[in-house]
Design an enzyme around this catalytic site. Structure first.
Site, PDB file in Angstrom:
ATOM      1  N   ASP A 104       0.827  -1.214   0.000  1.00  0.00           N
ATOM      2  CA  ASP A 104       0.000   0.000   0.000  1.00  0.00           C
ATOM      3  C   ASP A 104       0.858   1.258   0.000  1.00  0.00           C
ATOM      4  O   ASP A 104       0.665   2.193   0.785  1.00  0.00           O
ATOM      5  CB  ASP A 104      -0.970   0.001   1.183  1.00  0.00           C
ATOM      6  CG  ASP A 104      -2.170  -0.906   0.934  1.00  0.00           C
ATOM      7  OD1 ASP A 104      -3.171  -0.752   1.662  1.00  0.00           O
ATOM      8  OD2 ASP A 104      -2.113  -1.739   0.014  1.00  0.00           O
ATOM      9  N   ASP A 107      -2.174   5.156  -3.707  1.00  0.00           N
ATOM     10  CA  ASP A 107      -3.615   5.381  -3.513  1.00  0.00           C
ATOM     11  C   ASP A 107      -3.895   6.219  -2.260  1.00  0.00           C
ATOM     12  O   ASP A 107      -3.087   6.240  -1.330  1.00  0.00           O
ATOM     13  CB  ASP A 107      -4.408   4.068  -3.438  1.00  0.00           C
ATOM     14  CG  ASP A 107      -4.663   3.476  -4.813  1.00  0.00           C
ATOM     15  OD1 ASP A 107      -4.961   2.264  -4.882  1.00  0.00           O
ATOM     16  OD2 ASP A 107      -4.546   4.200  -5.823  1.00  0.00           O
ATOM     17  N   ARG A 108      -5.046   6.922  -2.324  1.00  0.00           N
ATOM     18  CA  ARG A 108      -5.519   7.757  -1.207  1.00  0.00           C
ATOM     19  C   ARG A 108      -4.787   9.087  -1.118  1.00  0.00           C
ATOM     20  O   ARG A 108      -5.416  10.140  -1.206  1.00  0.00           O
ATOM     21  CB  ARG A 108      -5.385   7.027   0.145  1.00  0.00           C
ATOM     22  CG  ARG A 108      -6.214   5.771   0.250  1.00  0.00           C
ATOM     23  CD  ARG A 108      -7.628   6.090   0.591  1.00  0.00           C
ATOM     24  NE  ARG A 108      -8.364   4.865   0.956  1.00  0.00           N
ATOM     25  CZ  ARG A 108      -9.675   4.805   1.039  1.00  0.00           C
ATOM     26  NH1 ARG A 108     -10.388   5.873   0.767  1.00  0.00           N
ATOM     27  NH2 ARG A 108     -10.278   3.688   1.382  1.00  0.00           N
ATOM     28  N   ASN A 136      -2.647  -4.762  -1.272  1.00  0.00           N
ATOM     29  CA  ASN A 136      -3.843  -4.857  -2.116  1.00  0.00           C
ATOM     30  C   ASN A 136      -4.064  -3.583  -2.929  1.00  0.00           C
ATOM     31  O   ASN A 136      -4.885  -3.565  -3.853  1.00  0.00           O
ATOM     32  CB  ASN A 136      -5.079  -5.178  -1.257  1.00  0.00           C
ATOM     33  CG  ASN A 136      -5.415  -4.059  -0.309  1.00  0.00           C
ATOM     34  OD1 ASN A 136      -4.564  -3.612   0.467  1.00  0.00           O
ATOM     35  ND2 ASN A 136      -6.626  -3.568  -0.374  1.00  0.00           N
ATOM     36  N   HIS A 137      -3.344  -2.513  -2.592  1.00  0.00           N
ATOM     37  CA  HIS A 137      -3.408  -1.296  -3.404  1.00  0.00           C
ATOM     38  C   HIS A 137      -2.374  -1.270  -4.519  1.00  0.00           C
ATOM     39  O   HIS A 137      -2.316  -0.295  -5.277  1.00  0.00           O
ATOM     40  CB  HIS A 137      -3.302  -0.043  -2.530  1.00  0.00           C
ATOM     41  CG  HIS A 137      -4.618   0.338  -1.935  1.00  0.00           C
ATOM     42  ND1 HIS A 137      -5.480   1.224  -2.532  1.00  0.00           N
ATOM     43  CD2 HIS A 137      -5.238  -0.097  -0.830  1.00  0.00           C
ATOM     44  CE1 HIS A 137      -6.574   1.330  -1.799  1.00  0.00           C
ATOM     45  NE2 HIS A 137      -6.457   0.540  -0.765  1.00  0.00           N
ATOM     46  N   HIS A 185       1.303  -8.142   3.623  1.00  0.00           N
ATOM     47  CA  HIS A 185       0.475  -6.942   3.770  1.00  0.00           C
ATOM     48  C   HIS A 185      -0.830  -7.200   4.513  1.00  0.00           C
ATOM     49  O   HIS A 185      -1.191  -6.488   5.443  1.00  0.00           O
ATOM     50  CB  HIS A 185       0.158  -6.341   2.392  1.00  0.00           C
ATOM     51  CG  HIS A 185      -0.739  -5.150   2.497  1.00  0.00           C
ATOM     52  ND1 HIS A 185      -0.316  -3.929   3.004  1.00  0.00           N
ATOM     53  CD2 HIS A 185      -2.062  -4.983   2.207  1.00  0.00           C
ATOM     54  CE1 HIS A 185      -1.328  -3.080   3.003  1.00  0.00           C
ATOM     55  NE2 HIS A 185      -2.398  -3.685   2.526  1.00  0.00           N
ATOM     56  N   ARG A 235     -14.627  -6.288   4.600  1.00  0.00           N
ATOM     57  CA  ARG A 235     -14.337  -5.587   3.343  1.00  0.00           C
ATOM     58  C   ARG A 235     -15.056  -6.232   2.160  1.00  0.00           C
ATOM     59  O   ARG A 235     -14.997  -5.720   1.057  1.00  0.00           O
ATOM     60  CB  ARG A 235     -12.837  -5.564   3.054  1.00  0.00           C
ATOM     61  CG  ARG A 235     -11.964  -5.003   4.173  1.00  0.00           C
ATOM     62  CD  ARG A 235     -10.528  -5.340   3.881  1.00  0.00           C
ATOM     63  NE  ARG A 235      -9.621  -5.025   4.965  1.00  0.00           N
ATOM     64  CZ  ARG A 235      -8.943  -3.877   5.069  1.00  0.00           C
ATOM     65  NH1 ARG A 235      -9.117  -2.935   4.176  1.00  0.00           N
ATOM     66  NH2 ARG A 235      -8.098  -3.684   6.061  1.00  0.00           N
ATOM     67  N   HIS A 262      -2.127  -2.929   6.317  1.00  0.00           N
ATOM     68  CA  HIS A 262      -3.468  -3.057   5.732  1.00  0.00           C
ATOM     69  C   HIS A 262      -4.602  -2.384   6.511  1.00  0.00           C
ATOM     70  O   HIS A 262      -5.671  -2.113   5.943  1.00  0.00           O
ATOM     71  CB  HIS A 262      -3.767  -4.556   5.543  1.00  0.00           C
ATOM     72  CG  HIS A 262      -4.942  -4.890   4.692  1.00  0.00           C
ATOM     73  ND1 HIS A 262      -5.294  -4.208   3.541  1.00  0.00           N
ATOM     74  CD2 HIS A 262      -5.867  -5.873   4.815  1.00  0.00           C
ATOM     75  CE1 HIS A 262      -6.369  -4.747   3.013  1.00  0.00           C
ATOM     76  NE2 HIS A 262      -6.757  -5.766   3.765  1.00  0.00           N
TER      77      HIS A 262
HETATM   78  O1  LIG Z   1      -8.232   2.195   3.172  1.00  0.00           O
HETATM   79  C1  LIG Z   1      -7.527   1.826   2.264  1.00  0.00           C
HETATM   80  O2  LIG Z   1      -7.185   2.520   1.333  1.00  0.00           O
HETATM   81  C2  LIG Z   1      -7.130   0.428   2.226  1.00  0.00           C
HETATM   82  N1  LIG Z   1      -5.963  -0.030   2.599  1.00  0.00           N
HETATM   83  N2  LIG Z   1      -5.978  -1.321   2.383  1.00  0.00           N
HETATM   84  N3  LIG Z   1      -7.159  -1.704   1.867  1.00  0.00           N
HETATM   85  C3  LIG Z   1      -7.915  -0.611   1.753  1.00  0.00           C
HETATM   86  C4  LIG Z   1      -9.256  -0.610   1.197  1.00  0.00           C
HETATM   87  C5  LIG Z   1      -9.906   0.552   0.875  1.00  0.00           C
HETATM   88  C6  LIG Z   1     -11.175   0.514   0.318  1.00  0.00           C
HETATM   89  C7  LIG Z   1     -11.800  -0.702   0.070  1.00  0.00           C
HETATM   90  C8  LIG Z   1     -11.147  -1.870   0.409  1.00  0.00           C
HETATM   91  C9  LIG Z   1      -9.880  -1.828   0.966  1.00  0.00           C
HETATM   92 MN   LIG Z   2      -3.951   0.492   3.089  1.00  0.00          MN
HETATM   93 MN   LIG Z   3      -4.265  -2.701   2.282  1.00  0.00          MN
END
Ligand SMILES: O=C(O)c1nn[nH]c1-c1ccccc1
Ligand SMILES: [Mn+2]
Ligand SMILES: [Mn+2]
Length: 333
Positions: A104, A107-108, A136-137, A185, A235, A262
């Site tokens: 990760d 993203d974000r 996973n990102h 992760h 999730r 994560h």
């Molecule tokens: O909050 C996040 O960005 C995040 N970090 N790991 N996985 C997620 C996430 C975000 C949205 C939907 C599913 C997983």
């Molecule tokens: Mn994350």
């Molecule tokens: Mn993650």
């Protein structure tokens, strides 16, 4: 790539056939000032790192030699200025200060390309003492929705996003530290019988995206729960694993603990499952909204886990996902 030219008027350090600390130091300053890298250099960095990580085992194994400290970092999520704060407090990657980033990276936050390129530049410079696990990102589905694809296309171009995507699929999925700590992760599995050898033998190149089932998906997506046994994921992907699952996995595989990321933690880290499941998260004031601290774990040759916390620092006010460079590159001729 050889026929590509660096944009006229590009004022950064030149990149030759190998990465240098000088290039990295210049890149860090450029990114702090809202500047970009020449696209030619971005291609070079991603292609070099994809080759390096492609040939790594799915589970990389690391020992910490005398005189070395290894720092395990969790999610950074494009929070470049907070990553600078981490390096300021804890020291920058060097021959004696090794780093593992546990997924990760992107993203974000608004500086995902800066974090990805900096981590990749360090990986290219120090391939045997700088480590990257996939999160996973580091996947197409998340990058489309949570900002990285849009940021790549806004700051660079679509081809660079596709190159990053290919490099993400090549990343290792786990790192074993001193045969004691498995770092990945997400977390553990819906099947008690999974062993380190199953992870070693997993051919991550046969499946570029984690999908909705299987070992790769679970390593990137699952979460710990306090209740014994297994439970549904909050999730909608993967599952949750309790203290007994972690205990059995550690006993079956000779591990002291599993270190994962994560999930946000208010203290930046949390020790769960009787000390056998540790979450470390390195994005303080996550998304500029959660009042969480960041943390990282320092591990020396004694393999003791030393938890360090840090706080968010001010950053330029740039909205994520639509972030364009502050300083437009001179238009290519
Ligand atoms: O909050 C996040 O960005 C995040 N970090 N790991 N996985 C997620 C996430 C975000 C949205 C939907 C599913 C997983
Ligand atoms: Mn994350
Ligand atoms: Mn993650």
């Amino acid at each position: 790539l050889d026929s590509m030219v660096v944009e006229d008027g590009y004022d950064g350090v030149k990149l030759g056939s190998e990465m240098t600390q000088e290039f990295i130091d210049d890149m860090i300053e450029r990114f702090k000032n809202g500047k970009l890298l020449a696209k030619k250099y971005v291609y070079q960095i991603i292609i070099a790192v994809k080759k390096i990580v492609y040939d790594e085992p799915t589970m990389v194994e690391v020992e910490v030699p005398e005189g070395v400290e290894l720092t395990v970092c969790g999610d950074t999520h494009g929070q470049y200025f907070d990553l600078m704060e981490l390096f300021r407090r804890n020291g920058v990657p060097s021959d004696k200060h090794w780093y593992l980033f546990n997924g990760d990276f992107v993203d974000r936050g608004s500086w995902s390309t800066e974090i990805a390129l900096l981590l990749y530049a360090y990986k290219w410079l120090r391939p045997n003492n700088f480590f990257l696990n996939r999160g996973n990102h580091e996947t197409d589905d998340m990058n489309k929705v949570y900002g990285f694809e849009g940021e790549c296309k806004a700051k660079y171009n679509d081809r660079i996003f596709r190159l990053f995507s290919e490099s993400f699929s090549a990343l290792a999925l786990a790192t074993l530290i001193g045969s004691k700590y498995l770092v990945l992760h997400g977390g553990l599995f819906s099947d008690d019988k999974v062993t380190l050898d199953d992870i070693r033998k997993l051919n991550r190149h046969s499946q570029r995206q984690p999908g909705q089932s299987g070992l790769m998906m679970e390593m990137l997506w699952t979460d710990p729960q306090d209740e014994p046994g297994r439970g549904p994921s909050k999730r909608g992907v993967g599952m949750q694993f309790g203290p007994d699952v972690t205990k059995r996995f550690c006993e079956n595989n000779g591990l002291e603990a599993v270190i994962r990321s994560h999930e946000v933690r208010m203290d930046g880290y949390e020790v769960q499952h009787d000390g056998k499941c540790i979450t470390v998260f390195s994005a303080p004031r996550y998304c500029d909204s959660t009042e969480n601290r960041g943390a990282y774990i320092n591990i020396g040759p004694d393999y003791k886990l030393r938890y360090e916390q840090f706080d968010a620092v001010p950053h330029p006010n740039i909205r994520p996902m639509a972030s364009l460079p502050l300083i437009p590159l001179p238009s290519a001729t």
